[in-house]
Design a protein around this motif. Sequence first.
Motif, PDB file in Angstrom:
ATOM      1  N   LYS A 165      -1.494 -11.427  12.192  1.00  0.00           N
ATOM      2  CA  LYS A 165      -0.196 -10.910  11.984  1.00  0.00           C
ATOM      3  C   LYS A 165      -0.169  -9.792  10.617  1.00  0.00           C
ATOM      4  N   THR A 214      -1.535 -16.238  10.718  1.00  0.00           N
ATOM      5  CA  THR A 214      -1.134 -15.409   9.590  1.00  0.00           C
ATOM      6  C   THR A 214      -2.047 -14.302   9.307  1.00  0.00           C
ATOM      7  N   ILE A 244       0.652  -5.831  10.267  1.00  0.00           N
ATOM      8  CA  ILE A 244       1.636  -5.053   9.208  1.00  0.00           C
ATOM      9  C   ILE A 244       0.895  -4.346   8.547  1.00  0.00           C
ATOM     10  N   VAL A 288       7.152  -7.282   2.765  1.00  0.00           N
ATOM     11  CA  VAL A 288       7.219  -7.564   4.187  1.00  0.00           C
ATOM     12  C   VAL A 288       6.618  -8.906   4.571  1.00  0.00           C
ATOM     13  N   LEU A 289       5.535  -9.214   3.890  1.00  0.00           N
ATOM     14  CA  LEU A 289       4.821 -10.410   4.096  1.00  0.00           C
ATOM     15  C   LEU A 289       5.646 -11.624   3.656  1.00  0.00           C
ATOM     16  N   GLU A 314       8.809 -11.728   3.759  1.00  0.00           N
ATOM     17  CA  GLU A 314      10.047 -11.551   4.597  1.00  0.00           C
ATOM     18  C   GLU A 314       9.558 -12.283   6.194  1.00  0.00           C
ATOM     19  N   THR A 315       8.494 -11.995   6.287  1.00  0.00           N
ATOM     20  CA  THR A 315       8.037 -12.512   7.499  1.00  0.00           C
ATOM     21  C   THR A 315       7.722 -13.788   7.511  1.00  0.00           C
ATOM     22  N   PHE A 316       6.995 -14.449   6.653  1.00  0.00           N
ATOM     23  CA  PHE A 316       6.471 -15.665   6.517  1.00  0.00           C
ATOM     24  C   PHE A 316       7.015 -16.622   5.801  1.00  0.00           C
ATOM     25  N   ARG A 317       7.995 -16.304   4.782  1.00  0.00           N
ATOM     26  CA  ARG A 317       9.041 -16.950   4.145  1.00  0.00           C
ATOM     27  C   ARG A 317       8.084 -17.885   3.261  1.00  0.00           C
TER      28      ARG A 317
END
Length: 449
Positions: A133, A130, A137, A177-178, A180-183
């Motif tokens: 990534k 995490t 981003i 953005v984070l 939406e990416t990692f939920r």
Amino acid sequence: MHPVSAHTPAPRRCDSCRKAPRGKLHCHNWLDDIPGGYADFDIVEVQFKNTRKGYYRNTTGLDIAKGDLVAVEASPGHDIGEITLTGRLVALQMKKAGLKRDAEIKRIFRKAKPSDIEKYEEAKARENDTMIKARKIAEDLNLNMKIGDVEYQGDGNKAIFYYIADERVDFRKLIKVLAETFRVRIEMKQIGARQEAGRIGGIGPCGRPLCCSTWMTNFVSVATSAARFQDISLNPQKLAGQCAKLKCCLNFEVDAYVESVRQMPSKDIRLETADNTYFHFKTDIFKREITYSTDRQMAANLVTIPAKRAFEVIALNKAGEKPLSLIPEGSEKPQPKKDFIDLVGQDSLTRFDKTKKKKKKKPQQPKDGNQQPRPKDGQQRPPKANDRKGGNSQPKDKGQQPKPQQPQDATQKPSRGDKGNDRRQQPNKQRQQPRQPKQPKQQPQQKPE
């Protein structure tokens, strides 16, 4: 004191002290075995990953001890942590942290179950991926920040991102953005460069672990004036630590230096003598000695005197008197320093190199074992039995007489060695004769038919 016998029991230590190494978050409960109810307190101290601690209330009266994993209240869900302190000492730790007992304190749910620990380990395994990534981003969004670490909550529903930034950063778009990416729910926490070095750890130039990662909990600003008071060269590469900031250890001894400098004469004062004027060159605080020079810009005619003598000369100059010299009359002259003498040879750089020693040739002993003693100085060597240089040479067999040596005649053929010498001495006759040109071959005359 009585000697300790072999049957004396070792001092008692708790299980958590034996399992985990002691860091800056460790606190020994010295009120644990004191009678009088000092071990009874409804608030406990819980430690999470990295340098985060929290205080929680044991409302259900669970039988918990130091080192147990518990599930505590969080927003949202629950978090998993380890109990590090219980009893009345927690109240002192809360007072040190600035928390009041009447403040709203979250509670402990239960002891951690195997399912809770399994979820906690799964969430912990995702932290490194995490973080990588999230850095990509942030780079794509052109944000001037660095994400140093990521910490997941025990149930995996929330993630805390620790970042470093020199300026104020608008990370509202980054949070969307984070999420939406990692939920998961995102929380951002800003830390300084010193705190990041303390979280990562390392070895300092002194050879010991970094102070910020072992025992320092609060960081005080460090100024370059601390280096000036200690007469340290203002080299930024040596004064900066692994966090690229000034080293925290510059503040450790600066108070002692400032206090000792106050007891020394000022550097701006110059000393007047009958023959010259002296300016301050350097000061040795530990020896309380001052070195003066006759030139303000460079070292010339250096004289080292104690601080007491400097104050005496300053008092004389204020009274309008000039001493003959800085060194008082009758005082012992400083003895020159003796050069270091290496008696053992341990400081030699070539002490491990193998020295080539010439081997002495041993005198050959005769086969029969009758070895004659060496002649002393001034004595001639006695001739040996088979010595060719001596005239009396005896034959090997007693029955045979030695053949008389015949004089060599001129007609006698020289030996093989003599031939070689004669050839070298006599010039080559063939080489002395000039070469004649070759005559062409005469063709045979043909007979008339």
